[in-house]
Design an enzyme around this catalytic site. Structure first.
Site, PDB file in Angstrom:
ATOM      1  N   HIS A 211       0.901  -1.173  -0.016  1.00  0.00           N
ATOM      2  CA  HIS A 211      -0.101   0.102  -0.058  1.00  0.00           C
ATOM      3  C   HIS A 211       0.866   1.249  -0.029  1.00  0.00           C
ATOM      4  O   HIS A 211       0.235   2.497  -0.223  1.00  0.00           O
ATOM      5  CB  HIS A 211      -0.793   0.118   1.339  1.00  0.00           C
ATOM      6  CG  HIS A 211      -0.366   0.500   2.436  1.00  0.00           C
ATOM      7  ND1 HIS A 211       0.513  -0.662   3.285  1.00  0.00           N
ATOM      8  CD2 HIS A 211      -0.107   1.735   3.100  1.00  0.00           C
ATOM      9  CE1 HIS A 211       1.023   0.176   4.207  1.00  0.00           C
ATOM     10  NE2 HIS A 211       0.607   1.419   4.199  1.00  0.00           N
TER      11      HIS A 211
HETATM   12  C1  UD1 Z   1      -1.931   6.159   4.922  1.00  0.00           C
HETATM   13  C2  UD1 Z   1      -0.737   6.927   5.549  1.00  0.00           C
HETATM   14  C3  UD1 Z   1       0.456   5.644   5.585  1.00  0.00           C
HETATM   15  C4  UD1 Z   1      -0.229   4.414   6.491  1.00  0.00           C
HETATM   16  C5  UD1 Z   1      -1.388   4.019   5.709  1.00  0.00           C
HETATM   17  C6  UD1 Z   1      -1.802   2.926   6.512  1.00  0.00           C
HETATM   18  C7  UD1 Z   1      -0.213   9.201   5.078  1.00  0.00           C
HETATM   19  C8  UD1 Z   1       0.398  10.082   4.399  1.00  0.00           C
HETATM   20  N1  UD1 Z   1      -0.041   7.838   4.868  1.00  0.00           N
HETATM   21  O1  UD1 Z   1      -1.635   5.793   3.536  1.00  0.00           O
HETATM   22  O2  UD1 Z   1       1.586   6.337   6.477  1.00  0.00           O
HETATM   23  O3  UD1 Z   1       0.886   3.318   6.155  1.00  0.00           O
HETATM   24  O4  UD1 Z   1      -2.407   5.117   5.833  1.00  0.00           O
HETATM   25  O5  UD1 Z   1      -2.747   2.105   5.990  1.00  0.00           O
HETATM   26  O6  UD1 Z   1      -0.880   9.540   6.010  1.00  0.00           O
HETATM   27  N2  UD1 Z   1      -8.989   5.073   0.472  1.00  0.00           N
HETATM   28  C9  UD1 Z   1     -10.189   4.366   0.427  1.00  0.00           C
HETATM   29  N3  UD1 Z   1     -10.899   4.061   1.687  1.00  0.00           N
HETATM   30  C10 UD1 Z   1     -10.420   4.465   2.775  1.00  0.00           C
HETATM   31  C11 UD1 Z   1      -9.150   5.193   2.805  1.00  0.00           C
HETATM   32  C12 UD1 Z   1      -8.322   5.369   1.814  1.00  0.00           C
HETATM   33  O7  UD1 Z   1     -10.578   4.316  -0.582  1.00  0.00           O
HETATM   34  O8  UD1 Z   1     -10.931   4.398   3.866  1.00  0.00           O
HETATM   35  C13 UD1 Z   1      -8.500   5.425  -0.768  1.00  0.00           C
HETATM   36  C14 UD1 Z   1      -8.571   6.791  -1.459  1.00  0.00           C
HETATM   37  O9  UD1 Z   1      -8.638   6.489  -2.816  1.00  0.00           O
HETATM   38  C15 UD1 Z   1      -7.073   7.531  -0.980  1.00  0.00           C
HETATM   39  C16 UD1 Z   1      -6.216   6.303  -0.697  1.00  0.00           C
HETATM   40  O10 UD1 Z   1      -6.877   5.244  -0.590  1.00  0.00           O
HETATM   41  O11 UD1 Z   1      -6.926   8.779  -1.713  1.00  0.00           O
HETATM   42  C17 UD1 Z   1      -5.026   6.769   0.099  1.00  0.00           C
HETATM   43  O12 UD1 Z   1      -5.454   6.943   1.210  1.00  0.00           O
HETATM   44  P1  UD1 Z   1      -4.578   7.836   2.439  1.00  0.00           P
HETATM   45  O13 UD1 Z   1      -5.341   8.077   3.773  1.00  0.00           O
HETATM   46  O14 UD1 Z   1      -4.388   9.347   1.687  1.00  0.00           O
HETATM   47  O15 UD1 Z   1      -3.201   7.247   2.367  1.00  0.00           O
HETATM   48  P2  UD1 Z   1      -2.821   5.731   2.658  1.00  0.00           P
HETATM   49  O16 UD1 Z   1      -2.184   5.015   1.415  1.00  0.00           O
HETATM   50  O17 UD1 Z   1      -4.034   4.853   3.177  1.00  0.00           O
HETATM   51  N1  UDP Z   2      -4.003  -4.813   8.891  1.00  0.00           N
HETATM   52  C1  UDP Z   2      -5.292  -5.412   9.020  1.00  0.00           C
HETATM   53  N2  UDP Z   2      -5.853  -5.768   7.991  1.00  0.00           N
HETATM   54  C2  UDP Z   2      -5.292  -5.594   6.766  1.00  0.00           C
HETATM   55  C3  UDP Z   2      -3.881  -5.230   6.550  1.00  0.00           C
HETATM   56  C4  UDP Z   2      -3.276  -4.819   7.902  1.00  0.00           C
HETATM   57  O1  UDP Z   2      -5.663  -5.415  10.152  1.00  0.00           O
HETATM   58  O2  UDP Z   2      -5.964  -6.166   5.863  1.00  0.00           O
HETATM   59  C5  UDP Z   2      -3.371  -4.417  10.355  1.00  0.00           C
HETATM   60  C6  UDP Z   2      -1.788  -5.012  10.327  1.00  0.00           C
HETATM   61  O3  UDP Z   2      -2.053  -6.417  11.188  1.00  0.00           O
HETATM   62  C7  UDP Z   2      -1.000  -4.053  11.102  1.00  0.00           C
HETATM   63  C8  UDP Z   2      -1.623  -2.568  10.422  1.00  0.00           C
HETATM   64  O4  UDP Z   2      -2.985  -3.018   9.934  1.00  0.00           O
HETATM   65  O5  UDP Z   2      -1.307  -4.050  12.471  1.00  0.00           O
HETATM   66  C9  UDP Z   2      -0.763  -2.189   9.449  1.00  0.00           C
HETATM   67  O6  UDP Z   2      -1.473  -1.262   8.670  1.00  0.00           O
HETATM   68  P1  UDP Z   2      -0.809  -0.696   7.406  1.00  0.00           P
HETATM   69  O7  UDP Z   2      -0.047  -1.752   6.679  1.00  0.00           O
HETATM   70  O8  UDP Z   2      -2.086  -0.190   6.657  1.00  0.00           O
HETATM   71  O9  UDP Z   2      -0.085   0.409   7.908  1.00  0.00           O
HETATM   72  P2  UDP Z   2       1.466   0.791   8.329  1.00  0.00           P
HETATM   73  O10 UDP Z   2       1.759  -0.046   9.284  1.00  0.00           O
HETATM   74  O11 UDP Z   2       2.522   0.387   7.108  1.00  0.00           O
HETATM   75  O12 UDP Z   2       1.564   2.291   8.394  1.00  0.00           O
END
Ligand code: UD1
Ligand code: UDP
Length: 361
Positions: A211
């Site tokens: 992601h």
């Molecule tokens: C964010 C964090 C990242 C973290 C991740 C955990 C920032 C800059 N990034 O990344 O550090 O590892 O969360 O998962 O804060 N979207 C949906 N539904 C949702 C959420 C997101 O469709 O509920 C889609 C949208 O198109 C959105 C894209 O995912 O634009 C990215 O979401 P965003 O929260 O900006 O960043 P993440 O990639 O989720």
């Molecule tokens: N996780 C979850 N379901 C999923 C993928 C991840 O519950 O489908 C949990 C995972 O076990 C961990 C956390 O989400 O505890 C990690 O989040 P993510 O990978 O989105 O973000 P990051 O840790 O890289 O910021």
């Protein structure tokens, strides 16, 4: 004492669980010195599988404020959060704001508080990838420099802060994600039916997640990761891929094929940790998932060129393969166990330590 917690993204709902529990424990033990807790959800993540499922499954309190910010560019998202969090802070007047990890919600919470002269406590302070191309690196460096209490998960994190001349308010406490992993594994083993649901055998599959912006926003990198995953599956090791919505959108817009992969929706935490624990190997670019692989003693292959969680690599449990198809496949199919005599993430009581430290201030 009034603490205001700011969360918004999936890993933060997991990190807050042991902290809320530690506050409840503190209040039970110290009825005359109760901590009032106010929970703010920025709304950065909003799909049911990215947010509410964690509140339901981990029995988290309903946020006192849901800001409903949603998705957008970094400037838009962080700016909207900053404005909305400031309003809440002016009403609630907390003694302390706690922020977690390195997302835009983390930075917005820290910045809103610091500008109002409210002390900030950063949980997961001091992590560095030394790669400013990562949005998370910018968020964590700025948050650390705004914080008064810096709760470091590892010694390496403490040293990173010292190199930036941050020495005051730095505490080596361990990792709240380890607290959560041990607390919820027993429950996952009782309650989750994910192995049966997906017809999986213990150690008979690879679990993958992708992601990060650096992986998804560069088509060449994303193509290489998917080519690597497909080659692993075609070699006979099932690949289970709970797909983050960001990645699903990119896969669709690039027209990448998901053939031979077992793609599922993002899953709940209990399902995830059970899948992690029983995987033969974990393939990921997630910070949290790299660590959970280490917690559960499962070899990990990371689609990145560097990691903040250096201990996972130094101990031999994690291999960094960048975005190279060949390296991904070789590392996944020859995944090795690492050292067992090395435990850098604390004793599983990190959240209690944090709350004890804060309650004495
Ligand atoms: C964010 C964090 C990242 C973290 C991740 C955990 C920032 C800059 N990034 O990344 O550090 O590892 O969360 O998962 O804060 N979207 C949906 N539904 C949702 C959420 C997101 O469709 O509920 C889609 C949208 O198109 C959105 C894209 O995912 O634009 C990215 O979401 P965003 O929260 O900006 O960043 P993440 O990639 O989720
Ligand atoms: N996780 C979850 N379901 C999923 C993928 C991840 O519950 O489908 C949990 C995972 O076990 C961990 C956390 O989400 O505890 C990690 O989040 P993510 O990978 O989105 O973000 P990051 O840790 O890289 O910021």
């Amino acid at each position: 004492m009034k603490i205001l917690d700011v969360v918004g993204a999936r890993p933060q709902f997991i990190k807050i669980a042991p902290v809320l529990r530690a506050i409840a424990y503190h209040n039970q033990e110290n009825p005359d010195h109760r901590i009032l807790e106010v929970l703010v959800h920025t709304g950065q993540h909003y799909d049911y599988e990215m947010s509410q499922v964690f509140f339901d499954e981990l029995n988290l309190k309903t946020p006192d404020y849901h800001l409903g910010i949603g998705s957008g560019s970094h400037g838009y998202q962080t700016g909207e959060m900053l404005k909305a969090i400031e309003k809440v802070l002016l009403v609630e007047k907390p003694d302390l704001v706690m922020v977690y990890g390195d997302t835009n919600s983390t930075l917005a919470g820290a910045l809103a508080a610091a500008k109002l002269h409210i002390p900030v406590a950063h949980v997961e302070a001091g992590l560095r990838s030394f790669n400013k191309y990562m949005p998370e690196e910018i968020n964590r460096v700025l948050t650390d420099h705004l914080s008064e209490f810096l709760f470091c998960p590892t010694q390496a994190a403490v040293e990173n802060l010292h190199r930036e001349a941050i020495t005051k308010g730095v505490y080596l406490v361990g990792d709240v994600m380890y607290d959560a992993a041990i607390e919820y594994l027993a429950l996952a083993e009782k309650k989750s039916h994910i192995l049966e649901r997906l017809s999986l055998k213990t150690k008979g599959y690879a679990l993958a997640t992708v992601h990060r912006a650096e992986s998804t926003d560069d088509p060449k990198r994303l193509e290489a990761i998917f080519a690597g995953l497909k080659a692993v599956a075609q070699d006979g090791l099932k690949v289970i891929l709970p797909l983050h919505p960001r990645t699903r959108k990119q896969v669709q817009s690039l027209g990448l094929s998901l053939d031979s992969l077992n793609v599922i929706e993002p899953i709940s935490y209990l399902d995830m940790i059970l899948l992690e624990k029983n995987a033969k190997v974990i393939l990921t670019d997630s910070g949290g998932v790299q660590k959970e692989a280490f917690f559960f003693r499962v070899p990990c292959v990371t689609f990145r060129e560097e990691t903040e969680w250096v201990e996972t690599v130094e101990s031999g449990w994690n291999v960094l393969v960048g975005y190279d198809v060949e390296k991904i496949v070789v590392a996944a199919l020859n995944a090795q166990q690492g050292r067992r005599d090395f435990w850098p993430y604390g004793d599983g009581k990190t959240a209690v330590k944090i709350i004890n430290l804060l309650s004495k201030k």
